[in-house]
Design a protein around this motif. Structure first.
Motif, PDB file in Angstrom:
ATOM      1  N   ILE A 150      23.729  12.605 -14.721  1.00  0.00           N
ATOM      2  CA  ILE A 150      22.942  13.650 -15.370  1.00  0.00           C
ATOM      3  C   ILE A 150      22.904  14.785 -14.368  1.00  0.00           C
ATOM      4  N   VAL A 151      23.523  15.893 -14.748  1.00  0.00           N
ATOM      5  CA  VAL A 151      23.592  17.037 -13.841  1.00  0.00           C
ATOM      6  C   VAL A 151      22.798  18.186 -14.445  1.00  0.00           C
ATOM      7  N   SER A 152      22.474  19.138 -13.607  1.00  0.00           N
ATOM      8  CA  SER A 152      21.886  20.352 -14.157  1.00  0.00           C
ATOM      9  C   SER A 152      22.776  21.517 -13.742  1.00  0.00           C
ATOM     10  N   ILE A 153      23.026  22.426 -14.699  1.00  0.00           N
ATOM     11  CA  ILE A 153      23.876  23.581 -14.388  1.00  0.00           C
ATOM     12  C   ILE A 153      23.195  24.861 -14.893  1.00  0.00           C
ATOM     13  N   PRO A 154      23.436  25.971 -14.195  1.00  0.00           N
ATOM     14  CA  PRO A 154      22.829  27.216 -14.666  1.00  0.00           C
ATOM     15  C   PRO A 154      23.574  27.774 -15.870  1.00  0.00           C
ATOM     16  N   VAL A 155      22.810  28.279 -16.815  1.00  0.00           N
ATOM     17  CA  VAL A 155      23.399  28.940 -17.983  1.00  0.00           C
ATOM     18  C   VAL A 155      22.849  30.363 -17.981  1.00  0.00           C
ATOM     19  N   PHE A 156      23.755  31.329 -17.987  1.00  0.00           N
ATOM     20  CA  PHE A 156      23.353  32.733 -17.904  1.00  0.00           C
ATOM     21  C   PHE A 156      23.226  33.305 -19.309  1.00  0.00           C
ATOM     22  N   ARG A 157      21.989  33.385 -19.773  1.00  0.00           N
ATOM     23  CA  ARG A 157      21.704  33.874 -21.118  1.00  0.00           C
ATOM     24  C   ARG A 157      21.568  35.393 -21.096  1.00  0.00           C
ATOM     25  N   ALA A 158      21.484  35.974 -22.288  1.00  0.00           N
ATOM     26  CA  ALA A 158      21.357  37.434 -22.377  1.00  0.00           C
ATOM     27  C   ALA A 158      20.067  37.916 -21.715  1.00  0.00           C
ATOM     28  N   GLY A 159      18.983  37.161 -21.890  1.00  0.00           N
ATOM     29  CA  GLY A 159      17.702  37.616 -21.367  1.00  0.00           C
ATOM     30  C   GLY A 159      17.232  36.949 -20.094  1.00  0.00           C
ATOM     31  N   HIS A 160      17.812  35.802 -19.767  1.00  0.00           N
ATOM     32  CA  HIS A 160      17.343  35.046 -18.600  1.00  0.00           C
ATOM     33  C   HIS A 160      18.386  34.008 -18.201  1.00  0.00           C
ATOM     34  N   THR A 161      18.161  33.395 -17.037  1.00  0.00           N
ATOM     35  CA  THR A 161      19.026  32.303 -16.587  1.00  0.00           C
ATOM     36  C   THR A 161      18.218  31.019 -16.641  1.00  0.00           C
ATOM     37  N   GLN A 162      18.844  29.957 -17.148  1.00  0.00           N
ATOM     38  CA  GLN A 162      18.116  28.700 -17.182  1.00  0.00           C
ATOM     39  C   GLN A 162      18.997  27.581 -16.638  1.00  0.00           C
ATOM     40  N   ARG A 163      18.350  26.551 -16.056  1.00  0.00           N
ATOM     41  CA  ARG A 163      19.116  25.373 -15.641  1.00  0.00           C
ATOM     42  C   ARG A 163      18.994  24.349 -16.763  1.00  0.00           C
ATOM     43  N   VAL A 164      20.136  23.803 -17.153  1.00  0.00           N
ATOM     44  CA  VAL A 164      20.162  22.909 -18.309  1.00  0.00           C
ATOM     45  C   VAL A 164      20.776  21.557 -17.907  1.00  0.00           C
ATOM     46  N   PRO A 165      20.113  20.449 -18.285  1.00  0.00           N
ATOM     47  CA  PRO A 165      20.684  19.134 -17.979  1.00  0.00           C
ATOM     48  C   PRO A 165      21.811  18.753 -18.939  1.00  0.00           C
ATOM     49  N   VAL A 166      22.832  18.112 -18.391  1.00  0.00           N
ATOM     50  CA  VAL A 166      23.952  17.624 -19.199  1.00  0.00           C
ATOM     51  C   VAL A 166      24.262  16.191 -18.774  1.00  0.00           C
ATOM     52  N   GLU A 167      24.412  15.310 -19.736  1.00  0.00           N
ATOM     53  CA  GLU A 167      24.832  13.935 -19.413  1.00  0.00           C
ATOM     54  C   GLU A 167      26.347  13.888 -19.443  1.00  0.00           C
ATOM     55  N   ILE A 168      26.950  13.508 -18.313  1.00  0.00           N
ATOM     56  CA  ILE A 168      28.408  13.396 -18.250  1.00  0.00           C
ATOM     57  C   ILE A 168      28.766  11.918 -18.123  1.00  0.00           C
ATOM     58  N   GLN A 169      29.554  11.428 -19.068  1.00  0.00           N
ATOM     59  CA  GLN A 169      30.013  10.040 -19.018  1.00  0.00           C
ATOM     60  C   GLN A 169      31.475  10.055 -18.620  1.00  0.00           C
ATOM     61  N   ILE A 170      31.803   9.313 -17.554  1.00  0.00           N
ATOM     62  CA  ILE A 170      33.193   9.258 -17.103  1.00  0.00           C
ATOM     63  C   ILE A 170      33.657   7.801 -17.178  1.00  0.00           C
ATOM     64  N   ARG A 171      34.768   7.570 -17.854  1.00  0.00           N
ATOM     65  CA  ARG A 171      35.252   6.200 -18.056  1.00  0.00           C
ATOM     66  C   ARG A 171      36.758   6.181 -18.250  1.00  0.00           C
ATOM     67  N   THR A 172      37.346   4.993 -18.209  1.00  0.00           N
ATOM     68  CA  THR A 172      38.790   4.870 -18.475  1.00  0.00           C
ATOM     69  C   THR A 172      39.017   4.716 -19.981  1.00  0.00           C
ATOM     70  N   ILE A 173      40.291   4.750 -20.369  1.00  0.00           N
ATOM     71  CA  ILE A 173      40.637   4.581 -21.783  1.00  0.00           C
ATOM     72  C   ILE A 173      40.169   3.204 -22.259  1.00  0.00           C
ATOM     73  N   ALA A 174      40.342   2.185 -21.420  1.00  0.00           N
ATOM     74  CA  ALA A 174      39.950   0.823 -21.810  1.00  0.00           C
ATOM     75  C   ALA A 174      38.429   0.728 -21.982  1.00  0.00           C
ATOM     76  N   MET A 175      37.690   1.346 -21.080  1.00  0.00           N
ATOM     77  CA  MET A 175      36.215   1.340 -21.176  1.00  0.00           C
ATOM     78  C   MET A 175      35.766   2.086 -22.430  1.00  0.00           C
ATOM     79  N   ASP A 176      36.469   3.166 -22.741  1.00  0.00           N
ATOM     80  CA  ASP A 176      36.136   4.001 -23.892  1.00  0.00           C
ATOM     81  C   ASP A 176      36.433   3.263 -25.201  1.00  0.00           C
TER      82      ASP A 176
END
Ligand code: GTP
Ligand code: MG
Length: 231
Positions: A150-176
């Motif tokens: 779970i990472v947080s990244i800045p998103v630059f909006r028209a009126g403000h900047t916000q940090r937004v959490p994103v869930e990143i799942q990383i796996r192999t083809i077999a796991m998927d």
């Protein structure tokens, strides 16, 4: 906003209180704006991964990324999670507690690629890791395997900047492959998977791991064979 006299623009709530339609519209606009932040965060992370993919294609003999997917949690399932976990029903509480509204999945070729992609993302200056779960070293009892960030990244909006959490799942083809089919079976049985199927699924997960390890070994052999011979 005070209660307006009865007019076509107001409705009546179930408790008999007047509901201001302008209030409802404002709430809807706030929610749409709220969800948009997560959509933009998905766009940012997807771009980062596509950049890595293109860079690998250009400079290396092979590309560790098989495919990339993403999903924005539907408003229904956001609200379902809030109810299930007993979080407060307001945007601030949802923002703080529901960290998987934006989801990105990276499917890699080989087990060793997972750490490569993880490291390449985590080392980026605008990415902050909020949480990491390694279900590969410690697979779930049902057999589920993936690396979750779970990472947080800045998103630059028209009126403000916000940090937004994103869930990143990383796996192999077999796991998927395993996770996709398990998910379908889980839903088919509404979470109550019969014991014999559960043990078959666990065995299938074991087979997926063996396949991943076999492919990893092959990959290493191919790499060694491709190394320039030294006299
Ligand atoms: P949620 O409340 O479902 O979000 O779980 P969590 O917050 O405890 O996080 P967890 O890391 O367990 O799961 C996050 C996501 O990983 C899920 O939404 C699924 O996409 C995936 N996942 C986790 N466990 C399983 C599993 O057993 N089977 C499958 N198919 N997917 C899983
Ligand atoms: Mg989840």
């Amino acid at each position: 906003v005070g209660v307006k006299p009865w007019q076509s623009d107001t409705g009546s709530a179930s408790n008999g209180q007047l509901v201001d339609v302008d209030d409802v519209r404002a709430l809807r606009d706030q929610f749409v704006d709220f969800m948009l932040g997560y959509k933009f965060a998905i766009d940012e992370v997807t771009t980062k991964i596509n950049i890595l993919r293109e860079d690998f294609n250009n400079t290396h003999a092979y590309n560790p990324i098989e495919h990339v997917g993403s999903r924005l949690k539907s408003p229904e399932s956001v609200l379902e999670k809030v109810r299930r976990k007993n979080y407060a029903m307001n945007l601030a509480a949802i923002r703080e507690n529901v960290l998987d509204i934006a989801g990105v999945r990276v499917v890699c070729s080989f087990i060793s690629d997972i750490a490569t992609i993880r490291d390449l993302l985590v080392s980026q200056a605008d990415i902050t890791v909020l949480e990491e779960r390694d279900y590969i070293t410690h697979r779930k009892p049902n057999g589920y395997q993936s690396l979750h960030l779970i990472v947080s990244i800045p998103v630059f909006r028209a009126g403000h900047t916000q940090r937004v959490p994103v869930e990143i799942q990383i796996r192999t083809i077999a796991m998927d492959f395993w996770a996709s089919l398990e998910h379908k079976i889980y839903y088919k049985y509404r979470g109550e998977v019969p014991p014999n199927l559960r043990s078959d699924l666990a065995q299938a997960a074991e087979a997926a791991t063996q396949l991943d390890e076999k492919m990893e070994a092959l990959h290493r052999q191919v790499d060694r064979a491709a190394e320039p011979k030294t006299a």
